[in-house]
Each structure stands twice: as structure tokens, then as C-alpha cells.
Design a protein around this motif. Structure first.
Motif, PDB file in Angstrom:
ATOM      1  N   ALA A  22       6.633  31.882 -14.421  1.00 26.55           N
ATOM      2  CA  ALA A  22       7.013  33.201 -13.915  1.00 26.55           C
ATOM      3  C   ALA A  22       6.159  34.304 -14.519  1.00 26.55           C
ATOM      4  O   ALA A  22       5.829  35.287 -13.849  1.00 26.55           O
ATOM      5  CB  ALA A  22       8.492  33.458 -14.199  1.00 26.55           C
ATOM      6  N   LEU A  23       5.775  34.147 -15.786  1.00 27.00           N
ATOM      7  CA  LEU A  23       4.979  35.189 -16.433  1.00 27.00           C
ATOM      8  C   LEU A  23       3.566  35.285 -15.888  1.00 27.00           C
ATOM      9  O   LEU A  23       2.864  36.259 -16.162  1.00 27.00           O
ATOM     10  CB  LEU A  23       4.961  34.957 -17.949  1.00 27.00           C
ATOM     11  CG  LEU A  23       6.270  35.319 -18.645  1.00 27.00           C
ATOM     12  CD1 LEU A  23       6.247  34.857 -20.090  1.00 27.00           C
ATOM     13  CD2 LEU A  23       6.535  36.805 -18.562  1.00 27.00           C
ATOM     14  N   THR A  24       3.129  34.314 -15.112  1.00 24.26           N
ATOM     15  CA  THR A  24       1.812  34.422 -14.470  1.00 24.26           C
ATOM     16  C   THR A  24       1.890  35.256 -13.195  1.00 24.26           C
ATOM     17  O   THR A  24       0.857  35.639 -12.650  1.00 24.26           O
ATOM     18  CB  THR A  24       1.257  33.022 -14.130  1.00 24.26           C
ATOM     19  OG1 THR A  24       2.138  32.378 -13.216  1.00 24.26           O
ATOM     20  CG2 THR A  24       1.102  32.190 -15.402  1.00 24.26           C
ATOM     21  N   ASP A  25       3.107  35.541 -12.718  1.00 21.53           N
ATOM     22  CA  ASP A  25       3.315  36.357 -11.516  1.00 21.53           C
ATOM     23  C   ASP A  25       3.176  37.839 -11.893  1.00 21.53           C
ATOM     24  O   ASP A  25       3.793  38.295 -12.853  1.00 21.53           O
ATOM     25  CB  ASP A  25       4.717  36.086 -10.958  1.00 21.53           C
ATOM     26  CG  ASP A  25       4.959  36.762  -9.631  1.00 21.53           C
ATOM     27  OD1 ASP A  25       4.350  37.822  -9.362  1.00 21.53           O
ATOM     28  OD2 ASP A  25       5.774  36.235  -8.857  1.00 21.53           O
ATOM     29  N   PRO A  26       2.366  38.615 -11.161  1.00 21.34           N
ATOM     30  CA  PRO A  26       2.179  40.030 -11.517  1.00 21.34           C
ATOM     31  C   PRO A  26       3.426  40.888 -11.331  1.00 21.34           C
ATOM     32  O   PRO A  26       3.499  41.985 -11.871  1.00 21.34           O
ATOM     33  CB  PRO A  26       1.046  40.494 -10.594  1.00 21.34           C
ATOM     34  CG  PRO A  26       0.976  39.492  -9.511  1.00 21.34           C
ATOM     35  CD  PRO A  26       1.529  38.212 -10.042  1.00 21.34           C
ATOM     36  N   THR A  27       4.423  40.418 -10.591  1.00 25.96           N
ATOM     37  CA  THR A  27       5.643  41.207 -10.393  1.00 25.96           C
ATOM     38  C   THR A  27       6.700  40.906 -11.449  1.00 25.96           C
ATOM     39  O   THR A  27       7.801  41.443 -11.386  1.00 25.96           O
ATOM     40  CB  THR A  27       6.247  40.943  -8.996  1.00 25.96           C
ATOM     41  OG1 THR A  27       6.622  39.565  -8.912  1.00 25.96           O
ATOM     42  CG2 THR A  27       5.270  41.291  -7.895  1.00 25.96           C
ATOM     43  N   ILE A  28       6.373  40.078 -12.428  1.00 36.36           N
ATOM     44  CA  ILE A  28       7.309  39.738 -13.499  1.00 36.36           C
ATOM     45  C   ILE A  28       6.664  40.087 -14.828  1.00 36.36           C
ATOM     46  O   ILE A  28       5.512  39.741 -15.083  1.00 36.36           O
ATOM     47  CB  ILE A  28       7.686  38.244 -13.444  1.00 36.36           C
ATOM     48  CG1 ILE A  28       8.372  37.949 -12.121  1.00 36.36           C
ATOM     49  CG2 ILE A  28       8.575  37.865 -14.618  1.00 36.36           C
ATOM     50  CD1 ILE A  28       8.724  36.500 -11.919  1.00 36.36           C
ATOM     51  N   GLU A  29       7.401  40.802 -15.668  1.00 35.93           N
ATOM     52  CA  GLU A  29       6.871  41.267 -16.942  1.00 35.93           C
ATOM     53  C   GLU A  29       7.607  40.604 -18.103  1.00 35.93           C
ATOM     54  O   GLU A  29       8.789  40.306 -17.995  1.00 35.93           O
ATOM     55  CB  GLU A  29       7.063  42.783 -17.066  1.00 35.93           C
ATOM     56  CG  GLU A  29       6.402  43.575 -15.971  1.00 35.93           C
ATOM     57  CD  GLU A  29       6.770  45.050 -16.037  1.00 35.93           C
ATOM     58  OE1 GLU A  29       7.696  45.414 -16.785  1.00 35.93           O
ATOM     59  OE2 GLU A  29       6.126  45.826 -15.325  1.00 35.93           O
ATOM     60  N   PRO A  30       6.943  40.418 -19.242  1.00 34.52           N
ATOM     61  CA  PRO A  30       7.655  39.946 -20.436  1.00 34.52           C
ATOM     62  C   PRO A  30       8.345  41.126 -21.116  1.00 34.52           C
ATOM     63  O   PRO A  30       7.885  42.261 -21.030  1.00 34.52           O
ATOM     64  CB  PRO A  30       6.538  39.394 -21.321  1.00 34.52           C
ATOM     65  CG  PRO A  30       5.342  40.180 -20.927  1.00 34.52           C
ATOM     66  CD  PRO A  30       5.498  40.481 -19.455  1.00 34.52           C
ATOM     67  N   CYS A  31       9.455  40.883 -21.765  1.00 35.00           N
ATOM     68  CA  CYS A  31      10.153  41.919 -22.525  1.00 35.00           C
ATOM     69  C   CYS A  31       9.269  42.350 -23.691  1.00 35.00           C
ATOM     70  O   CYS A  31       8.731  41.509 -24.425  1.00 35.00           O
ATOM     71  CB  CYS A  31      11.483  41.380 -23.041  1.00 35.00           C
ATOM     72  SG  CYS A  31      12.330  42.481 -24.191  1.00 35.00           S
ATOM     73  N   ALA A  32       9.104  43.649 -23.864  1.00 38.78           N
ATOM     74  CA  ALA A  32       8.272  44.161 -24.952  1.00 38.78           C
ATOM     75  C   ALA A  32       8.982  44.056 -26.296  1.00 38.78           C
ATOM     76  O   ALA A  32       8.349  44.142 -27.339  1.00 38.78           O
ATOM     77  CB  ALA A  32       7.898  45.612 -24.680  1.00 38.78           C
TER      78      ALA A  32
END
Length: 138
Positions: free
Chosen positions: A115-125
């Protein structure tokens, strides 16, 4: 709880309601468990049954009464945010992150990594699941 009704019928209704809330909401589960125990004690007094005192061990023996620590969450979750302007990018968190809002959905580590390779999904900072998964994108 300071004031509880004296009759068993209403105490049972309160107890059933608190049990239902406990099952639905883990965020306030500790507080609700304490309230539930107070209602059970009042119900025992109202029905005339003798109240049992917990046996005391040595100083510091055993867990605190009425305190059940929440289970430690492991893994990853996806948080989706909906706004009036449309959905915001989804956010991947570690399951024990304190910044999760709304209803998260559990995912496996390989699903979180994909999922993290998808540009519409971000990791929590805050909890940085991308670093934990070995794919630091920053």
C-alpha cells in the motif's frame, strides 16, 4: 459513580448498558470497567448478598484491582479520512500508534508494504511504519 439507584432492576439495566459500551468502545474500557464494578457492588448491597473482600497478598502482590491493561496491538492499520471535499489520502499506521483517528482497518505487513507504494496512501509521520517495514520513502 457517586449516586446509584437502590433497586436491583435499575442496577441490572445500568450494568447491561455498561457491558454493551465496554464491548463497543475499547478507548474508555478501563473507566467503564471501574464503573461496572461499582454497579456490581451496589447491586450486591441492594440484593442483600454479602460483599466479598478480595484477599490481600503481600505488598505489591498481583495486579491493581479493577485494572486490566489493554492488549498490545501489533501490526499495521489503514486509516481513511473523508471530508466534504472528498476523501483525503489514506494513512498507514503501526497498530499501536496514538495518532489514529476514526475506524482503522487492520492489514498485514505485506499489505502495508504494498500500500505504501501507492501515491494516494501516505505513511504516518508520527509512528513511521515505512521505516519499520524497511521502505523509508522520505
Amino acid at each position: 459513580m457517586t449516586l446509584l439507584p437502590p433497586d436491583p432492576r435499575r442496577l441490572r439495566a445500568i450494568l447491561a448498558y455498561l457491558d454493551e459500551l465496554l464491548a463497543e468502545n475499547e478507548t474508555v474500557a478501563l473507566y467503564l470497567r471501574l464503573q461496572r464494578e461499582a454497579v456490581r457492588a451496589a447491586l450486591a448491597r441492594a440484593e442483600g448478598s454479602p460483599r466479598r473482600r478480595p484477599s490481600r497478598g503481600g505488598k505489591g502482590a498481583g495486579p491493581l484491582p479493577g485494572f486490566n491493561p489493554p492488549p498490545v496491538a501489533t501490526g499495521y492499520v489503514v486509516q481513511r479520512k473523508r471530508t466534504p471535499a472528498g476523501p483525503e489520502p489514506a494513512v498507514i499506521h503501526q497498530a499501536d500508534c496514538t495518532m489514529i483517528e476514526g475506524t482503522p482497518h487492520r492489514v498485514r505487513a505485506d499489505e502495508a508494504r504494498a500500500a505504501l507504494t501507492d501515491p494516494t496512501i501516505e505513511p504516518c509521520a508520527f509512528c513511521r511504519p515505512d521505516t519499520e517495514l524497511g521502505i523509508d520513502l522520505g
